[in-house]
Design a protein around this motif. Structure first.
Motif, PDB file in Angstrom:
ATOM      1  N   MET A   1       0.886  -1.481   0.288  1.00  0.00           N
ATOM      2  CA  MET A   1       0.010  -0.211   0.097  1.00  0.00           C
ATOM      3  C   MET A   1       1.153   0.933   0.293  1.00  0.00           C
ATOM      4  N   LYS A   2       0.415   1.919  -1.075  1.00  0.00           N
ATOM      5  CA  LYS A   2       1.557   3.419  -0.700  1.00  0.00           C
ATOM      6  C   LYS A   2       0.321   4.706  -0.453  1.00  0.00           C
ATOM      7  N   ILE A   3       1.210   5.284   0.491  1.00  0.00           N
ATOM      8  CA  ILE A   3       0.898   6.721   1.169  1.00  0.00           C
ATOM      9  C   ILE A   3       0.750   7.716   0.595  1.00  0.00           C
ATOM     10  N   GLY A   4       0.266   8.869   0.200  1.00  0.00           N
ATOM     11  CA  GLY A   4       0.744   9.768   0.370  1.00  0.00           C
ATOM     12  C   GLY A   4      -0.002  11.392   0.788  1.00  0.00           C
ATOM     13  N   PHE A   5       0.820  11.872   1.078  1.00  0.00           N
ATOM     14  CA  PHE A   5       0.651  13.425   1.616  1.00  0.00           C
ATOM     15  C   PHE A   5       0.675  14.383   1.133  1.00  0.00           C
ATOM     16  N   ILE A   6      -0.708  15.075   0.760  1.00  0.00           N
ATOM     17  CA  ILE A   6      -0.282  16.244  -0.324  1.00  0.00           C
ATOM     18  C   ILE A   6      -0.597  17.447   0.707  1.00  0.00           C
ATOM     19  N   GLY A   7       0.715  18.286   1.492  1.00  0.00           N
ATOM     20  CA  GLY A   7       0.747  19.429   2.197  1.00  0.00           C
ATOM     21  C   GLY A   7       1.793  18.346   2.942  1.00  0.00           C
ATOM     22  N   CYS A   8       2.720  19.117   4.227  1.00  0.00           N
ATOM     23  CA  CYS A   8       3.518  18.628   5.443  1.00  0.00           C
ATOM     24  C   CYS A   8       3.736  19.301   6.035  1.00  0.00           C
ATOM     25  N   GLY A   9       2.655  19.777   7.035  1.00  0.00           N
ATOM     26  CA  GLY A   9       3.124  20.723   8.214  1.00  0.00           C
ATOM     27  C   GLY A   9       2.948  19.888   9.490  1.00  0.00           C
ATOM     28  N   ASN A  10       2.762  20.591  10.421  1.00  0.00           N
ATOM     29  CA  ASN A  10       2.630  19.817  11.930  1.00  0.00           C
ATOM     30  C   ASN A  10       1.583  18.289  11.599  1.00  0.00           C
ATOM     31  N   MET A  11       0.658  19.164  11.693  1.00  0.00           N
ATOM     32  CA  MET A  11      -0.364  17.278  11.013  1.00  0.00           C
ATOM     33  C   MET A  11       0.440  16.342  10.235  1.00  0.00           C
ATOM     34  N   ALA A  12       0.380  17.002   9.406  1.00  0.00           N
ATOM     35  CA  ALA A  12       1.167  15.748   7.984  1.00  0.00           C
ATOM     36  C   ALA A  12       1.426  14.801   9.157  1.00  0.00           C
ATOM     37  N   THR A  13       2.891  15.672   9.467  1.00  0.00           N
ATOM     38  CA  THR A  13       4.387  15.190   9.634  1.00  0.00           C
ATOM     39  C   THR A  13       4.165  13.964  11.304  1.00  0.00           C
ATOM     40  N   LEU A  20       4.958   5.784  10.407  1.00  0.00           N
ATOM     41  CA  LEU A  20       5.729   4.978   9.758  1.00  0.00           C
ATOM     42  C   LEU A  20       6.165   3.875  11.628  1.00  0.00           C
ATOM     43  N   LYS A  21       5.796   4.673  12.985  1.00  0.00           N
ATOM     44  CA  LYS A  21       6.401   4.080  13.891  1.00  0.00           C
ATOM     45  C   LYS A  21       5.619   2.909  14.231  1.00  0.00           C
ATOM     46  N   SER A  22       3.887   2.241  14.146  1.00  0.00           N
ATOM     47  CA  SER A  22       3.221   1.455  14.244  1.00  0.00           C
ATOM     48  C   SER A  22       3.565   0.580  13.190  1.00  0.00           C
ATOM     49  N   GLY A  23       4.763   1.252  12.245  1.00  0.00           N
ATOM     50  CA  GLY A  23       5.559  -0.395  11.084  1.00  0.00           C
ATOM     51  C   GLY A  23       4.127  -0.864   9.597  1.00  0.00           C
ATOM     52  N   LEU A  24       3.189   0.080  10.509  1.00  0.00           N
ATOM     53  CA  LEU A  24       2.124  -0.030   9.013  1.00  0.00           C
ATOM     54  C   LEU A  24       2.217   0.196   7.346  1.00  0.00           C
ATOM     55  N   ALA A  25       3.736   1.208   7.366  1.00  0.00           N
ATOM     56  CA  ALA A  25       4.463   0.824   6.074  1.00  0.00           C
ATOM     57  C   ALA A  25       5.852   2.138   6.593  1.00  0.00           C
ATOM     58  N   SER A  26       6.736   1.469   5.418  1.00  0.00           N
ATOM     59  CA  SER A  26       8.270   1.629   5.546  1.00  0.00           C
ATOM     60  C   SER A  26       7.857   3.275   4.863  1.00  0.00           C
ATOM     61  N   GLU A  27       9.441   3.921   5.124  1.00  0.00           N
ATOM     62  CA  GLU A  27       9.618   4.689   4.507  1.00  0.00           C
ATOM     63  C   GLU A  27       9.397   5.069   2.774  1.00  0.00           C
ATOM     64  N   GLY A  28      10.240   4.153   1.870  1.00  0.00           N
ATOM     65  CA  GLY A  28       9.343   3.708   0.636  1.00  0.00           C
ATOM     66  C   GLY A  28       7.931   3.616   0.378  1.00  0.00           C
ATOM     67  N   ASP A  29       7.588   3.473   1.236  1.00  0.00           N
ATOM     68  CA  ASP A  29       5.606   3.385   1.062  1.00  0.00           C
ATOM     69  C   ASP A  29       5.406   4.672   0.763  1.00  0.00           C
ATOM     70  N   LEU A  30       6.089   5.830   1.480  1.00  0.00           N
ATOM     71  CA  LEU A  30       5.401   6.975   1.438  1.00  0.00           C
ATOM     72  C   LEU A  30       5.702   7.982   0.373  1.00  0.00           C
ATOM     73  N   MET A  31       5.076   8.487  -0.261  1.00  0.00           N
ATOM     74  CA  MET A  31       5.653  10.118  -0.225  1.00  0.00           C
ATOM     75  C   MET A  31       4.314  11.610  -0.056  1.00  0.00           C
ATOM     76  N   ASP A  45      15.081  15.058   4.239  1.00  0.00           N
ATOM     77  CA  ASP A  45      16.113  15.186   4.948  1.00  0.00           C
ATOM     78  C   ASP A  45      15.535  14.715   6.453  1.00  0.00           C
ATOM     79  N   GLU A  46      14.352  14.863   6.999  1.00  0.00           N
ATOM     80  CA  GLU A  46      14.285  14.339   8.162  1.00  0.00           C
ATOM     81  C   GLU A  46      12.864  13.511   8.409  1.00  0.00           C
ATOM     82  N   LEU A  47      12.270  13.182   7.125  1.00  0.00           N
ATOM     83  CA  LEU A  47      11.645  12.034   7.411  1.00  0.00           C
ATOM     84  C   LEU A  47      11.710  11.304   6.943  1.00  0.00           C
ATOM     85  N   HIS A  48      12.876  11.556   5.148  1.00  0.00           N
ATOM     86  CA  HIS A  48      13.428  10.604   4.209  1.00  0.00           C
ATOM     87  C   HIS A  48      12.471   9.393   3.918  1.00  0.00           C
ATOM     88  N   LEU A  49      11.101  10.767   3.531  1.00  0.00           N
ATOM     89  CA  LEU A  49      10.204   9.948   2.003  1.00  0.00           C
ATOM     90  C   LEU A  49      10.878  10.691   1.127  1.00  0.00           C
TER      91      LEU A  49
END
Length: 263
Positions: A1-13, A20-31, A45-49
């Motif tokens: 499953m690929k997960i995307g966020f359009i906008g990456c402010g405090n809430m999205a972060t 990521l912490k839950s293990g539901l997806a890896s960094e490579g599964d997100l954009m 640089d910080e989220l590694h996405l």
């Protein structure tokens, strides 16, 4: 499953960290996409996405979160709607943007889920109101609820209550922060160092909230448990009632709902 966020402010972060912490997806599964260079740098640089354009993020995603401010929704939707996968789950975070309005822009057959999260998601204690449209299956709704539960609690409610949830949950952390600040100021006025005052006030709020959630008792009953006859707490409560604390909170929430519905 690929997960995307359009906008990456405090809430999205916060949501990304939870997923990521839950293990539901890896960094490579997100954009994620962002408007400013500073936020784009945070994504890589910080989220590694992967950081893409809005259109690239839409094309990438099986679950697409729209995490931009409400006033930008129409322009963003018009720019991405032809890039969103046919069966993608579109999850919105904006007050006032109804399922009908969203469907009129994306297309009536799109799978759209309205949500209203809040900032305690940043510490894994968020509360998210959820409302799917008619195209979302129970299984798809469960998928989104699982993602939302990675940074707190999530509950399905009717759409007519989404703006009420904005007032009682989405915006209410600001009310509580004001209360904590005021409580701490009162302690400082009577000699307590400010850092200790914030800690005492914040922990009292945290513990009180846990008592409501974990005991199942009515808040009024819990309040009465603290108010000994002729005691210090009852005197403080008397002043709060005299100053209209309850009425102020109720009127604040009603104003918040009116504003949300007008957006």
């Amino acid at each position: 499953m690929k997960i995307g966020f359009i906008g990456c402010g405090n809430m999205a972060t916060a949501m990304i960290h939870g997923i990521l912490k839950s293990g539901l997806a890896s960094e490579g599964d997100l954009m994620a996409s962002a408007k400013t260079e500073k936020t784009k740098k945070k994504i890589t640089d910080e989220l590694h996405l992967a950081c893409g354009t809005n259109e690239e993020t839409a094309s990438f995603s099986d679950v697409l979160f729209l995490a931009v401010k409400p006033q930008f929704y129409e322009d963003v939707i018009l720019s991405i709607r032809d890039h969103v996968k046919k069966d993608a789950l579109i999850v919105t975070l904006a007050p006032g943007k109804t399922l009908e309005w969203l469907g009129s822009l994306f297309g009536e057959d799109r799978k759209i889920i309205r949500t209203m999260p809040n900032t305690p998601a940043m510490v894994g204690e968020g509360m998210t109101a959820v409302c799917p449209n008619h195209s979302v299956t129970d299984e798809e709704l469960d998928t989104v609820l699982t993602l939302l539960s990675s940074f707190g609690q999530a509950e399905v409610i009717p759409e007519n209550l989404i703006d009420v949830a904005t007032a009682v949950s989405g915006s209410s952390p600001a009310y509580i922060f004001l209360a904590i600040e005021a409580m701490a100021d009162g302690a400082v006025a009577d000699g307590m160092p400010r850092n200790k005052a914030y800690r005492f006030a914040a922990q009292a709020v945290l513990g009180s909230a846990k008592m409501v959630l974990e005991t199942g008792k009515h808040p009024g009953e819990l309040k009465d448990m603290v108010c000994s006859p002729g005691g210090t707490t009852m005197e403080a409560v008397r002043v709060l009632e005299e100053k209209g604390l309850r009425s102020a909170l109720i009127e604040a929430e009603k104003a918040c709902v009116r504003k949300a519905r007008a957006m």
